[in-house]
Structures are given as C-alpha cells and as structure tokens.
Write an enzyme that holds these catalytic residues in place. Structure first.
Site, PDB file in Angstrom:
ATOM      1  N   LYS A 194      45.910  42.241  29.209  1.00 28.89           N
ATOM      2  CA  LYS A 194      46.072  43.444  30.024  1.00 28.89           C
ATOM      3  C   LYS A 194      47.555  43.669  30.308  1.00 28.89           C
ATOM      4  O   LYS A 194      48.287  42.742  30.620  1.00 28.89           O
ATOM      5  CB  LYS A 194      45.282  43.319  31.334  1.00 28.89           C
ATOM      6  CG  LYS A 194      43.785  43.556  31.096  1.00 28.89           C
ATOM      7  CD  LYS A 194      43.024  43.660  32.391  1.00 28.89           C
ATOM      8  CE  LYS A 194      42.801  42.317  33.017  1.00 28.89           C
ATOM      9  NZ  LYS A 194      41.881  41.444  32.257  1.00 28.89           N
TER      10      LYS A 194
ATOM     11  N   GLU B 147      30.978  39.861  28.521  1.00 33.77           N
ATOM     12  CA  GLU B 147      31.192  39.305  29.866  1.00 33.77           C
ATOM     13  C   GLU B 147      30.624  40.220  30.954  1.00 33.77           C
ATOM     14  O   GLU B 147      30.319  41.390  30.703  1.00 33.77           O
ATOM     15  CB  GLU B 147      32.679  39.072  30.116  1.00 33.77           C
ATOM     16  CG  GLU B 147      33.513  40.345  30.094  1.00 33.77           C
ATOM     17  CD  GLU B 147      34.855  40.193  30.811  1.00 33.77           C
ATOM     18  OE1 GLU B 147      34.863  39.809  31.999  1.00 33.77           O
ATOM     19  OE2 GLU B 147      35.891  40.475  30.188  1.00 33.77           O
TER      20      GLU B 147
HETATM   21  N1  PSU Z   1      39.173  42.988  30.924  1.00 28.94           N
HETATM   22  C1  PSU Z   1      38.903  44.174  31.486  1.00 28.94           C
HETATM   23  N2  PSU Z   1      38.523  44.173  32.794  1.00 28.94           N
HETATM   24  C2  PSU Z   1      38.376  42.997  33.505  1.00 28.94           C
HETATM   25  C3  PSU Z   1      38.664  41.754  32.899  1.00 28.94           C
HETATM   26  C4  PSU Z   1      39.064  41.809  31.597  1.00 28.94           C
HETATM   27  O1  PSU Z   1      38.997  45.221  30.834  1.00 28.94           O
HETATM   28  O2  PSU Z   1      37.994  43.058  34.654  1.00 28.94           O
HETATM   29  C5  PSU Z   1      38.474  40.456  33.639  1.00 28.94           C
HETATM   30  C6  PSU Z   1      38.066  39.374  32.642  1.00 28.94           C
HETATM   31  O3  PSU Z   1      36.855  38.807  33.098  1.00 28.94           O
HETATM   32  C7  PSU Z   1      39.188  38.355  32.684  1.00 28.94           C
HETATM   33  C8  PSU Z   1      39.614  38.488  34.097  1.00 28.94           C
HETATM   34  O4  PSU Z   1      38.755  37.066  32.344  1.00 28.94           O
HETATM   35  O5  PSU Z   1      39.625  39.907  34.289  1.00 28.94           O
HETATM   36  C9  PSU Z   1      40.960  37.836  34.323  1.00 28.94           C
HETATM   37  O6  PSU Z   1      41.085  37.492  35.658  1.00 28.94           O
HETATM   38  P1  PSU Z   1      42.243  36.513  36.164  1.00 28.94           P
HETATM   39  O7  PSU Z   1      43.500  37.283  35.849  1.00 28.94           O
HETATM   40  O8  PSU Z   1      42.009  36.348  37.643  1.00 28.94           O
HETATM   41  O9  PSU Z   1      42.116  35.243  35.394  1.00 28.94           O
END
Ligand code: PSU
Ligand code: MN
Length: 305
Positions: free
Chosen positions: A160, A26
């Site tokens: 996370k 990604e």
């Molecule tokens: N994992 C990481 N760092 C990130 C992300 C994931 O180590 O920045 C990103 C991914 O792209 C994931 C997003 O899809 O954070 C999730 O964002 P949200 O909680 O707004 O859906």
C-alpha cells in the site's frame, strides 16, 4: 491433543480434493479495509470474479472460535456488518480461536490458514509493509515475515502506497522474498500503476509464476512469492494526485496519535474521505484485477501437479 477447530467449506474441500484451482481471500479487507456496504459488495464480487476465472474462492476468517476456510454468503454478510471484529495476524490467531472469538485475517494470518488447508495462491489488495517513520515507530507489518516463511504466492497491487516503499523492498530482499511486477518493470504502487521504483523481478505470465512457486519448493527454500499486479489504467489515481493526500492522512494520523493495528485502517479511511471515495473505487478495481490473476496462477499450478 488439542486439534485445530478448522472448517473447510464443502465447495473448497471438493475443489481441493479434485485438484481444481482454489484462491484464498482475506477478511480484514472486509472488516477493516472498506466501509459498509461497499465491503460486502466487493467481497461478493471478488468471489464471483474468481469463479468466472475458473477457480474456487476461499475467503478466510475466524468465527466463534473456528477457523473457516471458505465462507457462506451469510457469514460474509455478518462479518461485513460486525463491529469490533479483531484484526488477526500471526501473533493473534491462536489466541482468538482459544477464546472462541471472531476475527478477520490479515495477509499474514490468511497465508497461514491457506497453507494449512493446502491452498497455494492468495489474492488481495495490498500487503502491509514498512510504515513511513518506521525508524521511530518500528512499525513493520508481520506480513513481510510471513512471506519469508509460508509457501503461498500472494497477488497484490504492490505494498500500500501509504507505506515507505523503498524500505519495504529492502526488508523483503533481506527476508529472501521474490517481489515480481506483472507485465512491467516498475513496482506498482497500489492506487497508481507505477511507483518510481523498479521491481526487483519481472514476470509476464501466470504459468511462469506457478512454475517458480514449485521450483522454490523443489529447492527447499521456505516462504512464498509476492506478485505485484498494476491497477487497471482506467481506475488508477496517478502518484502526483495521491501522494499529497497520503502525506496529509499520515500527518492526521500522527496528530491523533494513531499507531499499531489501527494505523492502516485509519489511513485507508482518511484517504477515502480526502479523495471523496475515489480511493475506494480504485481499491475495488485493483482487488478484482488481482482476483483474476490469482485464479490464473492457481489454474496453472493445478496443471503442474
Ligand atoms: N489491503 C487492502 N486493504 C486492507 C489490507 C490490505 O486493500 O485493509 C489489510 C491486510 O489485511 C493487511 C493489513 O495484511 O491491511 C496490514 O495491516 P498492518 O499494516 O497493521 O500489518
Ligand atoms: Mn503495524
């Protein structure tokens, strides 16, 4: 008929055509997940790690209205320094392409693009999930829905730990997404090897993960798989140390009225500050570890087909 402006890079095209292993990566982690210059260094070392493990890396992003699967080094470098890049999920990607815009793909958008290009495995750091306080904010990442409908196996280090992990597991169960811990019973918690939760499933081999990916398709069950791979022991931050910091960062986000798409990047940046950069070192180590496992799974998949 409007066709999708899609550019699959020559090395990725060649690997796919030759039935060689490919791992999708990604770009939101580059633009929103890590600060410069570590974001660029990490993006490069993830690609190098995938190659060393015998697979072709395909970093995904929308650049000037074209969906790119496989970026050149200079495209990665440009993204890593770009300001105000959009963060694209399922809802935003087509609109960004229509406007001729540039955007980084989250887990959800990367899965869509990977599947479109014929890539079955995707390695990242942590997926989005149910945020703490979701009973009030309703903030549940679109990553979870995507896992229930797009047939890509996603390798991460757990949701996370800034999230509400029990609620994230409940939603994944409701959506029918298999969540397997790799090599242990406990659900990994991103910066820490283990959370207090048991993972719903356990797997000990890349071959088994590849096989269940195919069997899911054979059963006609839509959606992907979530492999949660614990961070290497020498890089982990124990839960007892990281939990108070996550609580503090969450309070700070609330006090500043941070919500929606800005929340995850804000929390990651705040935890980086509060740990004097240690959270970033851990994040880099776990992503590289996931890249290695992703490459193994991708190789097993090619030997099955
Ligand atoms: N994992 C990481 N760092 C990130 C992300 C994931 O180590 O920045 C990103 C991914 O792209 C994931 C997003 O899809 O954070 C999730 O964002 P949200 O909680 O707004 O859906
Ligand atoms: Mn959200």
């Amino acid at each position: 008929m409007t066709t999708l402006p899609l550019e699959i890079s020559a090395p990725v095209r060649a690997a796919l055509d030759g039935n060689r292993a490919v791992v999708a990566l990604e770009s939101t982690i580059i633009t929103h997940g890590m600060p410069w210059p570590q974001n660029l260094e990490t993006a490069r070392s993830i690609e190098a790690t995938v190659r060393e493990a015998g697979a072709e890396p395909a970093t995904i992003a929308v650049i000037d209205g074209t969906l790119h699967v496989g970026l050149t080094d200079s495209q990665i470098e440009t993204l890593s320094q770009a300001k105000h890049v959009a963060k694209l999920s399922r809802a935003d990607m087509a609109v960004c392409i229509a406007k001729g815009g540039t955007g980084a793909t989250t887990v959800a958008a990367t899965m869509i693009a990977a599947h479109h290009a014929g890539i079955c495995v995707f390695a990242t750091g942590g997926i989005g999930g149910v945020h703490r306080g979701a009973d009030q904010s309703f903030d549940i990442s679109a990553d979870l829905q995507e896992l229930s409908q797009t047939p890509v196996t996603v390798v991460c280090a757990g949701a996370k730990a800034i999230l509400d992990l029990p609620k994230t597991l409940e939603v994944l169960e409701t959506l029918g997404v298999p969540v397997m811990a790799y090599g242990q019973d406990a659900l990994p918690a991103f910066w820490s090897r283990a959370s207090a939760l048991k993972a719903p499933l356990r797997t000990n081999s890349a071959a088994e993960i590849a096989k269940s990916h195919r069997l899911r398709q054979a059963l006609g069950v839509p959606g992907g798989q979530l492999v949660t791979n614990p961070i290497p022991a020498d890089a982990e931050i124990p839960q007892s140390e990281i939990n108070p910091i996550i609580a503090r960062a969450t309070q700070d986000a609330e006090a500043h009225g941070i919500a929606g798409k800005d929340l995850t990047p804000y929390l990651l940046q705040r935890i980086f500050e509060l740990t004097d950069g240690r959270s970033l070192d851990a994040n880099i180590a776990l992503v590289l570890n996931n890249a290695r496992l992703g490459a193994q799974i991708a190789r097993e998949l090619t030997s099955l087909s």
